[in-house]
Design an enzyme around this catalytic site. Structure first.
Site, short mmCIF file in Angstrom:
data_model
loop_
_atom_site.label_atom_id
_atom_site.label_comp_id
_atom_site.label_asym_id
_atom_site.label_seq_id
_atom_site.Cartn_x
_atom_site.Cartn_y
_atom_site.Cartn_z
N GLY A 110 85.51 93.15 9.76
CA GLY A 110 84.74 93.49 8.58
C GLY A 110 85.30 92.62 7.32
N ASP A 136 92.73 97.45 8.73
CA ASP A 136 93.09 97.94 7.49
C ASP A 136 94.14 99.03 7.24
OD1 ASP A 136 91.44 99.67 8.17
OD2 ASP A 136 89.98 99.60 6.51
N HIS A 182 124.62 81.90 -19.62
CA HIS A 182 123.57 82.45 -20.58
C HIS A 182 122.56 81.36 -20.70
CE1 HIS A 182 127.73 83.57 -21.89
NE2 HIS A 182 127.50 82.45 -22.12
N ALA A 232 125.68 77.66 -22.73
CA ALA A 232 124.59 78.40 -23.20
C ALA A 232 123.57 77.16 -23.86
CB ALA A 232 124.99 79.36 -24.24
N TYR A 237 110.83 67.10 -15.75
CA TYR A 237 109.55 66.58 -15.53
C TYR A 237 109.18 65.50 -16.57
CZ TYR A 237 104.45 67.30 -15.09
OH TYR A 237 103.04 67.07 -14.76
N ALA A 272 128.89 69.34 -26.65
CA ALA A 272 127.65 70.34 -26.90
C ALA A 272 126.80 69.26 -27.67
CB ALA A 272 128.41 71.27 -27.65
N ARG A 303 125.49 62.50 -30.18
CA ARG A 303 124.85 63.28 -31.61
C ARG A 303 125.13 62.41 -32.53
NH1 ARG A 303 128.84 67.44 -29.37
NH2 ARG A 303 130.51 67.30 -31.03
#
EC number: 2.7.7.23
Length: 431
Positions: free
Chosen positions: A11, A102, A336, A353, A360, A396, A413
């Site tokens: 069906g 089914d 975390h 963290a 990507y 960091a 940095r």
């Protein structure tokens, strides 16, 4: 067991309101038809599935799990209906059990009752408080007398709660006798298997009614039915694994797919979802975590962590709000607020963290490799493809675009500059 089983799955299932064939709608990660075949194969080595609507799609889906199933394509033009579905079968054994594709909640143990009934013709019957919407089964003298469609039922017949559950056991000779005599002189112009009941009674044969559990023989005809069936199925899956020693906190809040496997002592907290063919060994999955098609071995995950498909996590701590995708982590701490996608992280490494692997580039995904005993400071971005070798440190707040060699400290940095007296000058100038 000398039993042939035929599963009706031809069906379209128009009430599902979907392009997907009804029997391929999934619950707990597997198609409805999968569950019916799985239970059937516990009883028989001769299982046939009758197909018509999207037959190639159905075959392709089921062949992932079962290689020894016979498929029969129903001649839906000349022989439509449930009776027509059986006209092309070639059963191996004398007894033939007819199931519906089914009915994903059907269980092999209950199906054994059909054989114990000791009759050449056994029909499943449900005893409902309200039979509205079903054909009523009239039973007299221990035999099914007839099946009356609701629109044709008298007031007395409508008060009956006995309805047809749609599963039958036939003797092969009996079926061979009656199938060619079926007629399609009805509004739908279909050949109905239920008409065999009336034929058998006219020949003074006993049609043994077998009362079955509504839960196990529940047909799925709508998305609402599917949701109800999935709730029952996931409850069965949870109970099965708890019997095997898996501890679950508030199990009614936990979702587990059919393909999931647990090994050893595992603890699954409330609100967890584990899907696909995930493998969990000697691990603790904390509250509201999601694990998809991944392996977790001697690790703790969560709370509120997300392992997307193709993760392998071994002897690792995955903390709250950490998302991992298509990655291998061994002996790692990621406590975390991190995203680790398309990466390999080796033992002894610590992910701070806010660390993100930038995997990507707008066209394709790239790999990040992190060696042993690496310390990645908080709020760092690792722009793939990039390799961080053993015993190195990422300061960091760094954005790492070049490979880091063993033993190095990588920083990227701006140098901090403290300007004395700036606060007073800044705010005084605005007055």
């Amino acid at each position: 067991m000398n039993l042939s089983i035929v599963i009706l799955a031809a069906g379209a299932g128009t009430r599902m309101k979907s392009k997907t064939p009804k029997v391929l709608h999934t619950l707990c990660g597997r198609e409805m038809l999968y569950y019916v075949i799985k239970e059937a194969k516990k009883l028989s080595d001769d299982v046939s599935v009758v197909l018509f609507h999207e037959s190639e799609m159905v075959k392709k889906s089921i062949e992932k799990y079962f290689s020894d199933i016979r498929y029969v394509i129903q001649d839906h033009v000349n022989y439509p209906g449930t009776g027509g579905a059986l006209m092309g079968i070639e059963p191996k054994y004398q007894k033939i059990l007819v199931l519906n594709g089914d009915m994903p909640l059907v269980e092999a143990e209950e199906l054994k009752q059909f054989l114990r009934a000791g009759s050449d013709f056994v029909m499943s019957v449900l005893d409902l408080e309200d039979g509205s919407g079903y054909g009523r089964v009239v039973i007299h003298g221990g035999s099914v007398e007839r099946i009356v469609e609701e629109k044709d039922a008298t007031g007395e017949e409508k008060s009956l709660g006995t309805v047809n559950a749609g599963v039958y056991l036939f003797d092969r000779a009996l079926l061979a006798c009656y199938l060619p005599r079926l007629k399609n002189d009805n509004a739908q112009k279909e050949f109905y298997l239920t008409d065999v009941v009336e034929m058998a009674r006219k020949d003074r044969l006993i049609v043994a009614p077998l009362f079955v559990k509504e839960e196990n023989f529940k047909g799925v005809n709508s998305k609402a039915d599917l949701a109800e069936a999935e709730a029952i199925m996931t409850g069965r899956i949870r109970r099965r694994w708890m019997r095997e020693g898996v501890r679950m906190r508030l199990p009614e809040t936990i979702y587990i797919d059919e393909g999931v496997k647990f090994v050893g002592e595992c603890f699954i907290e409330n609100g967890v979802s584990i899907t696909g063919d995930s493998y969990i060994e000697e691990s603790h999955i904390k509250a509201h975590s999601v694990i998809e098609e991944s392996r977790v071995i001697r690790s703790d995950v969560g709370p509120m962590a997300h392992l997307r498909p193709q993760c392998e996590v071994t002897e690792t701590h995955i903390g709250n709000f950490v998302e991992v995708k298509k990655s291998k982590l061994t002996g790692v701490k990621a406590g975390h607020l991190s995203y680790l996608g398309d990466c390999e992280v080796d033992e002894g490494s610590n992910i701070g963290a806010g660390v993100i692997t930038c995997n990507y580039d707008g066209k394709k995904k790239h790999l990040t490799k992190i060696g042993k005993n690496v310390f990645v400071g908080s709020d760092s971005q690792l722009v793939a493809p990039v390799s961080i070798e053993d015993d190195s440190i990422i300061g960091a707040g760094s954005t790492i675009t070049k490979n880091v060699k063993s033993g190095e400290l990588a920083l990227s940095r701006a140098k901090q500059e403290n300007i004395a007296g700036f606060f007073a000058r800044y705010f005084s100038s605005s007055k």
